[in-house]
Design a protein around this motif. Structure first.
Motif, PDB file in Angstrom:
ATOM      1  N   ASP A   2     -40.781 -72.082 -27.578  1.00 51.36           N
ATOM      2  CA  ASP A   2     -40.751 -72.915 -26.369  1.00 51.36           C
ATOM      3  C   ASP A   2     -40.543 -72.052 -25.128  1.00 51.36           C
ATOM      4  OD1 ASP A   2     -40.756 -74.808 -28.296  1.00 51.36           O
ATOM      5  OD2 ASP A   2     -39.353 -76.137 -27.279  1.00 51.36           O
ATOM      6  N   SER A 119     -48.467 -72.667 -33.552  1.00 54.61           N
ATOM      7  CA  SER A 119     -47.389 -72.266 -34.449  1.00 54.61           C
ATOM      8  C   SER A 119     -47.402 -70.739 -34.556  1.00 54.61           C
ATOM      9  CB  SER A 119     -47.580 -72.898 -35.830  1.00 54.61           C
ATOM     10  OG  SER A 119     -46.437 -72.662 -36.624  1.00 54.61           O
ATOM     11  N   CYS A 235     -43.568 -82.716 -36.335  1.00 55.80           N
ATOM     12  CA  CYS A 235     -42.485 -82.624 -35.345  1.00 55.80           C
ATOM     13  C   CYS A 235     -41.789 -83.972 -35.167  1.00 55.80           C
ATOM     14  CB  CYS A 235     -43.017 -82.186 -33.985  1.00 55.80           C
ATOM     15  SG  CYS A 235     -43.866 -80.618 -33.986  1.00 55.80           S
ATOM     16  N   THR A 289     -41.905 -72.991 -36.434  1.00 56.65           N
ATOM     17  CA  THR A 289     -41.921 -73.670 -35.147  1.00 56.65           C
ATOM     18  C   THR A 289     -43.312 -74.215 -34.887  1.00 56.65           C
ATOM     19  OG1 THR A 289     -40.403 -71.988 -34.392  1.00 56.65           O
ATOM     20  CG2 THR A 289     -41.357 -73.390 -32.712  1.00 56.65           C
ATOM     21  N   LEU A 291     -45.558 -76.505 -32.001  1.00 54.25           N
ATOM     22  CA  LEU A 291     -45.629 -77.127 -30.673  1.00 54.25           C
ATOM     23  C   LEU A 291     -46.935 -77.901 -30.591  1.00 54.25           C
ATOM     24  CD1 LEU A 291     -44.810 -74.516 -27.876  1.00 54.25           C
ATOM     25  CD2 LEU A 291     -44.026 -76.869 -27.912  1.00 54.25           C
ATOM     26  N   ALA A 293     -49.359 -80.290 -27.835  1.00 54.22           N
ATOM     27  CA  ALA A 293     -49.522 -80.780 -26.456  1.00 54.22           C
ATOM     28  C   ALA A 293     -50.830 -81.530 -26.319  1.00 54.22           C
ATOM     29  CB  ALA A 293     -49.491 -79.615 -25.473  1.00 54.22           C
ATOM     30  N   VAL A 319     -45.825 -83.565 -24.841  1.00 54.76           N
ATOM     31  CA  VAL A 319     -45.535 -82.270 -25.459  1.00 54.76           C
ATOM     32  C   VAL A 319     -44.445 -82.473 -26.493  1.00 54.76           C
ATOM     33  CG1 VAL A 319     -44.891 -79.862 -25.049  1.00 54.76           C
ATOM     34  CG2 VAL A 319     -46.015 -81.159 -23.259  1.00 54.76           C
ATOM     35  N   SER A 321     -42.107 -80.721 -29.558  1.00 53.54           N
ATOM     36  CA  SER A 321     -41.641 -79.425 -30.046  1.00 53.54           C
ATOM     37  C   SER A 321     -40.712 -79.587 -31.236  1.00 53.54           C
ATOM     38  CB  SER A 321     -40.904 -78.699 -28.919  1.00 53.54           C
ATOM     39  OG  SER A 321     -40.128 -77.646 -29.452  1.00 53.54           O
ATOM     40  N   SER A 322     -40.998 -78.853 -32.296  1.00 52.78           N
ATOM     41  CA  SER A 322     -40.094 -78.879 -33.447  1.00 52.78           C
ATOM     42  C   SER A 322     -38.844 -78.063 -33.147  1.00 52.78           C
ATOM     43  CB  SER A 322     -40.803 -78.315 -34.684  1.00 52.78           C
ATOM     44  OG  SER A 322     -41.012 -76.936 -34.531  1.00 52.78           O
ATOM     45  N   GLN A 323     -38.960 -77.133 -32.191  1.00 53.11           N
ATOM     46  CA  GLN A 323     -37.825 -76.272 -31.872  1.00 53.11           C
ATOM     47  C   GLN A 323     -36.771 -77.027 -31.070  1.00 53.11           C
ATOM     48  OE1 GLN A 323     -39.074 -72.522 -30.187  1.00 53.11           O
ATOM     49  NE2 GLN A 323     -37.006 -72.017 -29.571  1.00 53.11           N
ATOM     50  N   SER A 324     -37.194 -77.667 -30.004  1.00 54.21           N
ATOM     51  CA  SER A 324     -36.219 -78.389 -29.176  1.00 54.21           C
ATOM     52  C   SER A 324     -36.061 -79.831 -29.635  1.00 54.21           C
ATOM     53  CB  SER A 324     -36.635 -78.352 -27.707  1.00 54.21           C
ATOM     54  OG  SER A 324     -37.881 -78.985 -27.529  1.00 54.21           O
ATOM     55  N   THR A 326     -38.052 -82.395 -29.272  1.00 56.16           N
ATOM     56  CA  THR A 326     -38.315 -83.296 -28.143  1.00 56.16           C
ATOM     57  C   THR A 326     -39.750 -83.787 -28.169  1.00 56.16           C
ATOM     58  OG1 THR A 326     -38.770 -81.312 -26.825  1.00 56.16           O
ATOM     59  CG2 THR A 326     -36.632 -82.337 -26.491  1.00 56.16           C
TER      60      THR A 326
END
Ligand SMILES: O=C(COP(=O)(O)O)[C@@H](O)[C@H](O)[C@H](O)[C@H](O)COP(=O)(O)O
Ligand SMILES: [Mn+2]
Ligand SMILES: [Mn+2]
Length: 345
Positions: A2, A119, A235, A289, A291, A293, A319, A321-324, A326
């Motif tokens: 991210d 990814s 995600c 990870t 992402l 979008a 957007v 995200s698997s990291q945040s 969100t």
């Protein structure tokens, strides 16, 4: 990831959506697609990353841009060696569909978007340009519904998981002759069918959001779109399964190779030894990870389309995200020159 890619991928899908939206309703699907590809590639090549396209434009028609295997990112710029050290950059794999729903754009219909998934290297299934049988459903039904079960069985399971009757369920299916029996079965089971002409990425992801009035996606669409949908669903925690379709007779479009046998050979050469394998979202988008979008080109269930005004445009993107952890809806006003006013509503 991210932090490195950050908000830049939002601009990548925004630029593709704006370019394509200029061709909305003009009946020229190839142009609507081409300008999206060019805009996406141009913005992508400004990002400080070492990207590789794993799902891209026309594997078979040898598309000149964003083709599978193309390197993208800042190091592809002219004279890059003077300012860019690839070894310092994050290596990532990218799946793109710069204009998902080219027909929808060309004919001014709802549900098209510019979309991509990212990814780390090896984190996205490099699906061949085949078809894929898909099943998408809300998170509450994850691992309860199963693509190997009949539509009738899955609707019953979905009904139990969602605590609503089958009659209260809406299933999206692509309006294709290949789905005649499926559509009849869903209707006979009591559920309602929403037929779409194109755009099954939007339909798949909509299942993960309550309030969309879309409770499942069933049937056969394109495999690359399946991987992109899976990235978002992975995600979001939604249910997604895909199974490659390699027999041209099943789809009846003649678009996937000459014969079942030659397609099986092709899969083997790609290292896919079990052609009937059912993949879930975590297998199609297996990276640590992921992402995702997307930016609406025409209005859709999840996002508004591009709205032009004097001197600018307004876009809406999603957007994930698997990291945040969100799912972020981004509303952007783009100023092309000095707009007379910035339109809020
Ligand atoms: O609608 C679609 C077309 O995508 P694009 O070419 O990027 O505009 C996708 O959502 C579908 O997944 C898929 O490509 C479609 O189902 C292919 O089936 P068919 O039209 O029957 O060949
Ligand atoms: Mn597409
Ligand atoms: Mn496309």
């Amino acid at each position: 990831m991210d932090n490195v890619i950050g908000l830049e991928i939002i601009e990548v899908v925004e630029q593709a959506a704006i370019a394509s939206a200029r061709w909305m309703g003009k009946g020229e699907k190839n142009t609507a697609d081409q300008v999206a590809v060019e805009a996406m590639r141009k913005r992508m090549n400004q990002i400080h990353m070492r990207g590789r396209i794993v799902i891209g434009e026309g594997e078979r028609d040898e598309a000149p841009m964003l083709y599978i295997g193309e390197e993208v990112g800042i190091c592809t710029q002219e004279n890059a060696s003077s300012f860019c050290d690839p070894n310092q950059l994050l290596e990532i794999d990218i799946a793109v569909d710069p204009c998902e729903g080219t027909n929808l754009v060309a004919y001014g219909q709802n549900g098209s978007m510019a979309v991509l998934a990212i990814s780390e290297k090896g984190g996205l299934f490099a699906a061949p340009d085949f078809y894929m049988k898909k099943l998408a459903a809300p998170a509450v039904a994850k691992n309860h519904v199963d693509i190997r079960k009949s539509a009738t069985e899955n609707l019953k399971i979905l009904s139990d998981c969602m605590s609503r009757s089958v009659e209260e369920m809406v299933v999206v299916v692509m309006d294709r002759p290949r789905h005649k029996d499926l559509i009849n079965e869903i209707r006979a089971a009591g559920a309602r069918v929403r037929l779409i002409s194109d755009g099954d990425v939007s339909a798949a992801i909509s299942c993960a959001f309550s309030g969309t009035n879309i409770h499942a996606l069933m049937g056969i669409g394109a495999a690359p779109e399946g991987v992109i949908s899976a990235a978002a669903m992975r995600c979001l925690g939604g249910h997604f399964q895909g199974q490659l379709i390699y027999d041209p007779e099943v789809v009846g479009t003649g678009l996937i190779g000459e014969s079942k046998e030659s397609n099986l050979e092709r899969l083997k050469s790609m290292g896919i030894n079990d052609p009937d394998r059912v993949y879930n979202a975590e297998e199609l988008a297996s990276g640590e990870t992921v992402l995702f979008a997307a930016c609406g080109i025409t209005p859709g269930t999840l996002m508004e389309g591009v709205r032009f005004f004097h001197g600018g445009a307004r876009t809406q993107s999603l957007v994930i995200s698997s990291q945040s952890m969100t799912a972020r809806f981004v509303d952007t006003i783009h100023m092309f020159d000095q707009p007379k006013s910035l339109q809020l509503h």
